[in-house]
Scaffold this active site. Sequence first.
Site, PDB file in Angstrom:
ATOM      1  N   LYS A 157     -47.010  38.547  53.398  1.00  0.00           N
ATOM      2  CA  LYS A 157     -45.570  38.260  53.470  1.00  0.00           C
ATOM      3  C   LYS A 157     -45.292  36.867  54.031  1.00  0.00           C
ATOM      4  O   LYS A 157     -46.025  36.394  54.912  1.00  0.00           O
ATOM      5  CB  LYS A 157     -44.948  39.312  54.404  1.00  0.00           C
ATOM      6  CG  LYS A 157     -43.457  39.337  54.421  1.00  0.00           C
ATOM      7  CD  LYS A 157     -42.951  40.331  55.446  1.00  0.00           C
ATOM      8  CE  LYS A 157     -42.399  39.616  56.638  1.00  0.00           C
ATOM      9  NZ  LYS A 157     -41.752  40.382  57.653  1.00  0.00           N
ATOM     10  N   LYS A 210     -42.097  33.926  59.627  1.00  0.00           N
ATOM     11  CA  LYS A 210     -41.777  32.799  60.524  1.00  0.00           C
ATOM     12  C   LYS A 210     -42.993  32.359  61.313  1.00  0.00           C
ATOM     13  O   LYS A 210     -43.165  31.200  61.612  1.00  0.00           O
ATOM     14  CB  LYS A 210     -40.765  33.225  61.590  1.00  0.00           C
ATOM     15  CG  LYS A 210     -39.515  33.753  61.123  1.00  0.00           C
ATOM     16  CD  LYS A 210     -38.718  34.190  62.348  1.00  0.00           C
ATOM     17  CE  LYS A 210     -37.675  35.183  61.926  1.00  0.00           C
ATOM     18  NZ  LYS A 210     -38.238  36.551  61.874  1.00  0.00           N
ATOM     19  N   LYS A 250     -49.409  43.971  63.995  1.00  0.00           N
ATOM     20  CA  LYS A 250     -49.416  43.054  65.140  1.00  0.00           C
ATOM     21  C   LYS A 250     -50.603  43.374  66.045  1.00  0.00           C
ATOM     22  O   LYS A 250     -51.257  42.482  66.574  1.00  0.00           O
ATOM     23  CB  LYS A 250     -48.106  43.163  65.934  1.00  0.00           C
ATOM     24  CG  LYS A 250     -46.922  42.556  65.204  1.00  0.00           C
ATOM     25  CD  LYS A 250     -46.236  41.492  66.050  1.00  0.00           C
ATOM     26  CE  LYS A 250     -45.440  40.501  65.243  1.00  0.00           C
ATOM     27  NZ  LYS A 250     -44.313  40.992  64.507  1.00  0.00           N
TER      28      LYS A 250
HETATM   29  N1  AQP Z   1     -40.813  37.422  53.429  1.00  0.00           N
HETATM   30  C1  AQP Z   1     -39.733  38.185  53.406  1.00  0.00           C
HETATM   31  N2  AQP Z   1     -39.255  38.637  52.221  1.00  0.00           N
HETATM   32  C2  AQP Z   1     -38.141  39.417  52.168  1.00  0.00           C
HETATM   33  N3  AQP Z   1     -37.458  39.797  53.268  1.00  0.00           N
HETATM   34  C3  AQP Z   1     -37.889  39.376  54.457  1.00  0.00           C
HETATM   35  N4  AQP Z   1     -37.442  39.556  55.705  1.00  0.00           N
HETATM   36  C4  AQP Z   1     -38.229  38.887  56.584  1.00  0.00           C
HETATM   37  N5  AQP Z   1     -39.218  38.246  55.916  1.00  0.00           N
HETATM   38  C5  AQP Z   1     -39.033  38.538  54.601  1.00  0.00           C
HETATM   39  C6  AQP Z   1     -36.274  40.375  56.009  1.00  0.00           C
HETATM   40  O1  AQP Z   1     -35.406  39.663  56.864  1.00  0.00           O
HETATM   41  C7  AQP Z   1     -34.786  40.587  57.784  1.00  0.00           C
HETATM   42  C8  AQP Z   1     -34.983  40.089  59.173  1.00  0.00           C
HETATM   43  O2  AQP Z   1     -36.352  40.120  59.476  1.00  0.00           O
HETATM   44  P1  AQP Z   1     -36.860  39.623  60.878  1.00  0.00           P
HETATM   45  O3  AQP Z   1     -36.958  38.162  60.833  1.00  0.00           O
HETATM   46  O4  AQP Z   1     -35.987  40.217  61.912  1.00  0.00           O
HETATM   47  O5  AQP Z   1     -38.248  40.318  61.056  1.00  0.00           O
HETATM   48  P2  AQP Z   1     -39.598  40.206  60.285  1.00  0.00           P
HETATM   49  O6  AQP Z   1     -39.486  40.933  58.984  1.00  0.00           O
HETATM   50  O7  AQP Z   1     -40.661  40.694  61.231  1.00  0.00           O
HETATM   51  O8  AQP Z   1     -39.764  38.649  60.011  1.00  0.00           O
HETATM   52  P3  AQP Z   1     -41.041  37.744  60.185  1.00  0.00           P
HETATM   53  O9  AQP Z   1     -40.639  36.397  59.679  1.00  0.00           O
HETATM   54  O10 AQP Z   1     -42.250  38.360  59.548  1.00  0.00           O
HETATM   55  O11 AQP Z   1     -41.181  37.690  61.749  1.00  0.00           O
HETATM   56  P4  AQP Z   1     -42.482  37.529  62.629  1.00  0.00           P
HETATM   57  O12 AQP Z   1     -43.261  36.394  62.020  1.00  0.00           O
HETATM   58  O13 AQP Z   1     -41.964  37.209  64.000  1.00  0.00           O
HETATM   59  O14 AQP Z   1     -43.180  38.844  62.573  1.00  0.00           O
HETATM   60  C9  AQP Z   1     -35.412  41.945  57.552  1.00  0.00           C
HETATM   61  O15 AQP Z   1     -34.559  42.716  56.749  1.00  0.00           O
HETATM   62  C10 AQP Z   1     -36.683  41.615  56.830  1.00  0.00           C
HETATM   63  O16 AQP Z   1     -37.117  42.675  56.018  1.00  0.00           O
END
Ligand code: AQP
Length: 329
Positions: free
Chosen positions: A193, A196, A111
């Site tokens: 990855k 969102k 980030k």
């Molecule tokens: N692409 C992914 N593949 C597998 N697992 C995923 N998770 C998130 N994206 C993937 C898993 O979902 C759970 C919740 O994650 P989160 O939404 O709280 O946080 P994050 O991993 O930071 O998700 P984002 O979408 O990448 O958020 P932003 O864009 O805001 O940074 C976790 O168990 C995560 O591993």
Amino acid sequence: MKRMLSGIKPTGQLTLGNYIGALRNFVKYQDDYEMFVFIANLHCVTVYQDPKELRKNLKDAIALYLACGLDPEKSTIFLQSDVMEQAQLGFLLTCTTYMGELNRMTQFKDKLAKQEKNITAGLYVYPSLMAADILAYDADYVPVGDDQKQHVELARDLAERFNNRYSPTFTVPEPLVAKVGARIMSLTEPTKKMSKSDETNKGCIYLLDEIPVARKKIMGAVTDMLAKVQYDKVNQPGISNLLEIMSSLSGEPIEDICARFEGKGYGEFKKAVADVVCDTLQQIQDRYHEIINSGQIDKVLEDGANKARYIAHKKLMKVQKKIGIEIRK
Ligand code: AQP
């Protein structure tokens, strides 16, 4: 019965990555474990959120938890901010965390690399709050996608540090990372990855995407020139990602899918992937529409918070006594 806990931070609409890497596993596990699933709304505000959008995303996320099959009779579903004990334990664990540990967290480093300005202190210390989320409930297991494993490892280190410094207090949690689907990649940049916060929206399938939109995203997914449906993450990251998506959702082993599409074109393969994805989304969305304005959500959250608060409060009191800040018997 062993206890399991996990959460999702709805900083946007939930994605297919969240479903495959996290949600569908929560649903699977709720029959065999005492399951705690929370909406990490405090984690959301480590990065500025538009309040109106955040409210919608939070409500949608709870409706999606239920729509994906989480059952409030089996799982304790709650909002992180409803259990203030978690935040207080979070502060105490921040005081147990070394800055060097936080500096090493890859999510923070990523980030930092992306948005150079106005990184909040909250984003920096949030792994300590996440440790409190887990340790407040003595979770034995934490099912997570690949990217969150490091944070669960920090929670383990903090639990061990506290237990050694004072006396056994916290259960040391184990991360559970699925073999397939732990890291679903962007459809447009399959070495990144699926997130969102994908700026273009094209690489990411949202659980509430309209079905034709989702289909179009899969059909437009980046592939390669090798014209062979095979699992090779290094040379064919796009095709490998589609294989993981399809296998996770259908349960068909990756080798079987590859055999079925031997000698066939990518168009045909993508259509089959799109069919599986769209079927899944349709089922989730049908249930989501039944739930979203049913009034069910408030009751689920209230019951969940009451149950969670009782456990977290007892743990916090124990911790405060051990540290020495609580002086009453
Ligand atoms: N692409 C992914 N593949 C597998 N697992 C995923 N998770 C998130 N994206 C993937 C898993 O979902 C759970 C919740 O994650 P989160 O939404 O709280 O946080 P994050 O991993 O930071 O998700 P984002 O979408 O990448 O958020 P932003 O864009 O805001 O940074 C976790 O168990 C995560 O591993």
